[in-house]
Design an enzyme around this catalytic site. Structure first.
Site, PDB file in Angstrom:
ATOM      1  N   GLU A 224       5.227   6.835   7.729  1.00 30.50           N
ATOM      2  CA  GLU A 224       4.832   7.741   8.809  1.00 30.50           C
ATOM      3  C   GLU A 224       3.856   7.015   9.733  1.00 30.50           C
ATOM      4  O   GLU A 224       3.348   7.594  10.677  1.00 30.50           O
ATOM      5  CB  GLU A 224       4.279   9.063   8.248  1.00 30.50           C
ATOM      6  CG  GLU A 224       2.866   9.043   7.727  1.00 30.50           C
ATOM      7  CD  GLU A 224       1.870   9.466   8.776  1.00 30.50           C
ATOM      8  OE1 GLU A 224       1.199   8.560   9.292  1.00 30.50           O
ATOM      9  OE2 GLU A 224       1.762  10.663   9.081  1.00 30.50           O
TER      10      GLU A 224
ATOM     11  N   CYS B 214       4.723  11.915   3.747  1.00 30.85           N
ATOM     12  CA  CYS B 214       4.695  11.117   2.504  1.00 30.85           C
ATOM     13  C   CYS B 214       6.016  11.146   1.746  1.00 30.85           C
ATOM     14  O   CYS B 214       6.102  10.635   0.622  1.00 30.85           O
ATOM     15  CB  CYS B 214       3.602  11.622   1.577  1.00 30.85           C
ATOM     16  SG  CYS B 214       1.976  11.510   2.287  1.00 30.85           S
TER      17      CYS B 214
ATOM     18  N   HIS C  10       2.914  13.035  -6.366  1.00 31.54           N
ATOM     19  CA  HIS C  10       2.358  12.472  -5.132  1.00 31.54           C
ATOM     20  C   HIS C  10       0.833  12.634  -5.241  1.00 31.54           C
ATOM     21  O   HIS C  10       0.346  13.710  -5.580  1.00 31.54           O
ATOM     22  CB  HIS C  10       2.904  13.236  -3.920  1.00 31.54           C
ATOM     23  CG  HIS C  10       2.152  12.923  -2.661  1.00 31.54           C
ATOM     24  ND1 HIS C  10       2.014  11.632  -2.201  1.00 31.54           N
ATOM     25  CD2 HIS C  10       1.480  13.704  -1.783  1.00 31.54           C
ATOM     26  CE1 HIS C  10       1.286  11.650  -1.092  1.00 31.54           C
ATOM     27  NE2 HIS C  10       0.945  12.892  -0.827  1.00 31.54           N
TER      28      HIS C  10
HETATM   29  P1  HMG Z   1     -13.386  19.281   1.720  1.00 29.90           P
HETATM   30  O1  HMG Z   1     -13.331  20.640   2.299  1.00 29.90           O
HETATM   31  O2  HMG Z   1     -14.343  18.322   2.332  1.00 29.90           O
HETATM   32  O3  HMG Z   1     -13.714  19.290   0.193  1.00 29.90           O
HETATM   33  O4  HMG Z   1     -11.930  18.645   1.820  1.00 29.90           O
HETATM   34  P2  HMG Z   1     -13.910  20.553  -0.800  1.00 29.90           P
HETATM   35  O5  HMG Z   1     -15.111  21.333  -0.399  1.00 29.90           O
HETATM   36  O6  HMG Z   1     -12.618  21.289  -0.978  1.00 29.90           O
HETATM   37  O7  HMG Z   1     -14.261  19.746  -2.124  1.00 29.90           O
HETATM   38  C1  HMG Z   1     -13.321  18.943  -2.736  1.00 29.90           C
HETATM   39  C2  HMG Z   1     -13.495  19.075  -4.246  1.00 29.90           C
HETATM   40  O8  HMG Z   1     -14.761  18.488  -4.595  1.00 29.90           O
HETATM   41  C3  HMG Z   1     -13.560  20.524  -4.727  1.00 29.90           C
HETATM   42  O9  HMG Z   1     -12.943  20.548  -5.983  1.00 29.90           O
HETATM   43  C4  HMG Z   1     -15.066  20.782  -4.876  1.00 29.90           C
HETATM   44  O10 HMG Z   1     -15.367  21.794  -5.810  1.00 29.90           O
HETATM   45  C5  HMG Z   1     -15.507  19.423  -5.374  1.00 29.90           C
HETATM   46  P3  HMG Z   1     -11.829  21.698  -6.307  1.00 29.90           P
HETATM   47  O11 HMG Z   1     -12.508  22.979  -6.065  1.00 29.90           O
HETATM   48  O12 HMG Z   1     -10.709  21.475  -5.323  1.00 29.90           O
HETATM   49  O13 HMG Z   1     -11.450  21.442  -7.716  1.00 29.90           O
HETATM   50  N1  HMG Z   1     -16.933  19.136  -5.143  1.00 29.90           N
HETATM   51  C6  HMG Z   1     -17.708  18.481  -6.024  1.00 29.90           C
HETATM   52  N2  HMG Z   1     -17.449  18.001  -7.268  1.00 29.90           N
HETATM   53  C7  HMG Z   1     -18.462  17.367  -7.906  1.00 29.90           C
HETATM   54  N3  HMG Z   1     -19.708  17.207  -7.378  1.00 29.90           N
HETATM   55  C8  HMG Z   1     -20.013  17.694  -6.156  1.00 29.90           C
HETATM   56  C9  HMG Z   1     -18.985  18.370  -5.429  1.00 29.90           C
HETATM   57  N4  HMG Z   1     -18.918  18.940  -4.199  1.00 29.90           N
HETATM   58  C10 HMG Z   1     -17.650  19.410  -4.039  1.00 29.90           C
HETATM   59  N5  HMG Z   1     -21.232  17.537  -5.658  1.00 29.90           N
HETATM   60  C11 HMG Z   1      -9.698  17.932   1.371  1.00 29.90           C
HETATM   61  C12 HMG Z   1     -11.083  18.188   0.779  1.00 29.90           C
HETATM   62  C13 HMG Z   1      -8.807  17.357   0.312  1.00 29.90           C
HETATM   63  C14 HMG Z   1      -9.125  19.261   1.873  1.00 29.90           C
HETATM   64  C15 HMG Z   1      -9.864  16.937   2.566  1.00 29.90           C
HETATM   65  O14 HMG Z   1     -10.298  15.687   2.095  1.00 29.90           O
HETATM   66  C16 HMG Z   1      -8.588  16.744   3.383  1.00 29.90           C
HETATM   67  O15 HMG Z   1      -8.322  17.498   4.313  1.00 29.90           O
HETATM   68  N6  HMG Z   1      -7.780  15.692   3.046  1.00 29.90           N
HETATM   69  C17 HMG Z   1      -6.512  15.432   3.746  1.00 29.90           C
HETATM   70  C18 HMG Z   1      -5.411  16.404   3.383  1.00 29.90           C
HETATM   71  C19 HMG Z   1      -4.895  16.200   1.963  1.00 29.90           C
HETATM   72  O16 HMG Z   1      -5.128  15.186   1.342  1.00 29.90           O
HETATM   73  N7  HMG Z   1      -4.115  17.182   1.479  1.00 29.90           N
HETATM   74  C20 HMG Z   1      -3.493  17.091   0.163  1.00 29.90           C
HETATM   75  C21 HMG Z   1      -2.229  17.926   0.029  1.00 29.90           C
HETATM   76  S1  HMG Z   1      -1.055  17.576   1.356  1.00 29.90           S
HETATM   77  C22 HMG Z   1      -0.403  16.030   0.909  1.00 29.90           C
HETATM   78  O17 HMG Z   1      -0.567  15.575  -0.173  1.00 29.90           O
HETATM   79  C23 HMG Z   1       0.332  15.262   1.980  1.00 29.90           C
HETATM   80  C24 HMG Z   1      -0.435  14.096   2.567  1.00 29.90           C
HETATM   81  O18 HMG Z   1      -0.476  13.033   1.649  1.00 29.90           O
HETATM   82  C25 HMG Z   1       0.187  13.664   3.906  1.00 29.90           C
HETATM   83  C26 HMG Z   1       1.650  13.306   3.978  1.00 29.90           C
HETATM   84  O19 HMG Z   1       2.519  13.984   3.429  1.00 29.90           O
HETATM   85  O20 HMG Z   1       1.939  12.355   4.731  1.00 29.90           O
HETATM   86  C27 HMG Z   1      -1.882  14.456   2.899  1.00 29.90           C
END
Ligand code: HMG
Length: 407
Positions: A82, A114, A239
């Site tokens: 991509e 992906c 993935h």
């Molecule tokens: P965010 O809002 O910054 O993070 O974004 P959060 O608040 O959701 O926290 C992440 C995790 O850390 C949570 O765990 C928190 O609790 C934990 P969960 O509740 O999910 O189990 N946390 C902590 N843990 C320990 N100590 C701490 C602490 N603070 C928080 N102090 C997000 C996270 C992944 C949404 C962001 O990074 C993002 O937007 N990433 C890009 C999108 C993505 O990766 N999506 C995945 C699914 S889609 C996919 O896989 C396709 C893709 O690869 C693209 C393609 O197909 O080409 C992305």
């Protein structure tokens, strides 16, 4: 129907990386959010001279050389990406020339976030099963650079790299069962990259929901209502946009088999979930944790991690694979580890490359991001100025044509 599947595998990635703790400190975030919350240790960072083409060629030539495949045996080349380098010309045709493949080879690029490489893998299996291959193999290469931009929520989920796999009717690594491949498609805006942007836009939390819905749909299409699959498997591969996503996915598979969804608090106390995750998924996530999201290749990076640890007792054992591409498309399938796959452990292990990567500090990383933004228009790029020595590199454009040179 011939037994088709993965005959060779190799990874190639950039020479530099960033520690997640350094990124967390620079962004005033508790490092355990990235290390534990997302499960990431490091992320690979591409310099302007390392692009989708160079990584694909390096991975492709390793797959051919390390598995003794003559380039003349390749009758189909598919590059899933991509992060193409041109709106029209496919990455695959540069790769075709640079790998010295035969002109009778059918060559194209697939794009579906992906999902592009899984689409290429199943298309290659169909090509072989149809009889068109006439004894030749396909080469499918996943190559991507995940970019979300500085100071974004997606920044800690970046990475870069390529995985090349040869596909044949005598697969030395993993045979895929054509009767247990399931698909899922739904138009969603969870992650996308408009034509004017080098950076992905993501509705991060929604994208996690879309991924899990796709897992449910593709698994149902592959194996129906079966509620006892996990017990029979040796590994569940997913993935991996970030390591914690594989845990969420595994929880969803456990819930499917249990017949009910559970809360976050219940999941934390569910010993059977932890046991199952530690047995089937966690042991194969080390490369993903050290490299980051490589988009199309990330599922296959987990497969490399599994196969580099496989001994001869793994032969004949079954593995599930789930590929998800935002937008969205997904495939769930079941593979069987081939007899003798353990002989190829060293050939596919990227440990040596990982141990020689250069650690960037945060200033170097931020400077590289900005330099990479302008790389497509640069007329002359010096790989040595980014600490690069041996390899194939992008060295700038001449008359709007990208130039590649081996050092
Ligand atoms: P965010 O809002 O910054 O993070 O974004 P959060 O608040 O959701 O926290 C992440 C995790 O850390 C949570 O765990 C928190 O609790 C934990 P969960 O509740 O999910 O189990 N946390 C902590 N843990 C320990 N100590 C701490 C602490 N603070 C928080 N102090 C997000 C996270 C992944 C949404 C962001 O990074 C993002 O937007 N990433 C890009 C999108 C993505 O990766 N999506 C995945 C699914 S889609 C996919 O896989 C396709 C893709 O690869 C693209 C393609 O197909 O080409 C992305």
């Amino acid at each position: 129907m011939p037994l088709t599947g993965i005959d060779a595998l190799a990874f190639a990635g950039p020479a530099s990386y960033l520690e997640m703790t350094d990124l967390a400190r620079a962004r005033n975030v508790d490092p355990s959010k990235y290390l534990v919350g997302l499960g990431q240790r490091r992320m690979a960072i591409a310099t302007p001279c390392e692009d989708t083409v160079t990584m694909a060629v390096e991975a492709g030539s390793k797959a051919l050389d390390n598995f003794d495949i003559d380039p003349g045996e390749i009758g189909t080349l598919i590059v899933g990406t991509e992060t193409g380098v041109d709106h029209s010309k496919p990455v695959a045709v540069y790769v075709h020339e640079l790998l010295g493949l035969d002109q009778r080879c059918r060559t194209f690029e697939t794009k579906h976030a992906c999902y592009g490489a899984m689409a290429g893998l199943t298309a290659s299996m169909d090509w072989i099963a149809s009889g068109r291959a006439r004894g030749r193999k396909a080469l499918v290469i996943a190559s991507d650079i995940a970019r979300y931009g500085l100071n974004t929520a997606g920044e800690p989920t970046q990475g870069a790299g390529a995985v090349a796999m040869a596909v044949s009717d005598t697969p030395r690594l993993l045979a895929i069962d054509p009767a247990r491949i399931g698909d899922y498609t739904r138009q969603v805006m969870d992650f996308w990259r408009p034509l004017y942007s080098k950076y992905a836009f993501a509705d991060g939390h929604y994208s996690i929901e879309c991924y899990l819905d796709a897992l449910v749909g593709a698994r149902l299409d592959a194996i129906g209502e079966c509620s006892e699959l996990l017990e029979s498997l040796t590994a569940c591969l997913y993935h991996v946009p970030f390591v914690k996503m594989a845990f969420k996915a595994h929880q969803r598979q456990m819930e499917i088999e249990l017949g009910t969804q559970i809360t976050r608090e219940q999941a934390a106390r569910w010993q059977a979930l932890d046991d199952s995750y530690q047995r089937l998924t966690a042991p194969w996530l080390s490369l993903n944790a050290d490299i980051g999201n490589i988009y199309t290749g990330s599922l296959f990076l987990a497969l490399i991690d599994l196969l580099r640890q496989a001994d001869n007792a793994f032969a004949g054992r079954e593995v599930s694979l789930f590929s998800y591409g935002s937008g969205c498309g997904a495939t769930y399938c079941i593979g069987t580890i081939s007899e003798g796959a353990d002989q190829w452990r060293d050939a596919l292990d990227p440990s040596e490359h990982l141990s020689t990567r250069r650690q960037l500090n945060i200033d170097e990383y931020e400077a590289l991001v900005l330099e990479t933004d302008n790389a497509d228009r640069q007329e002359k790029l010096e790989p040595s100025s980014f600490g690069l020595k041996d390899g194939l590199f992008y060295v700038g454009t001449r008359d709007h044509c990208r130039q590649y040179q081996r050092f």
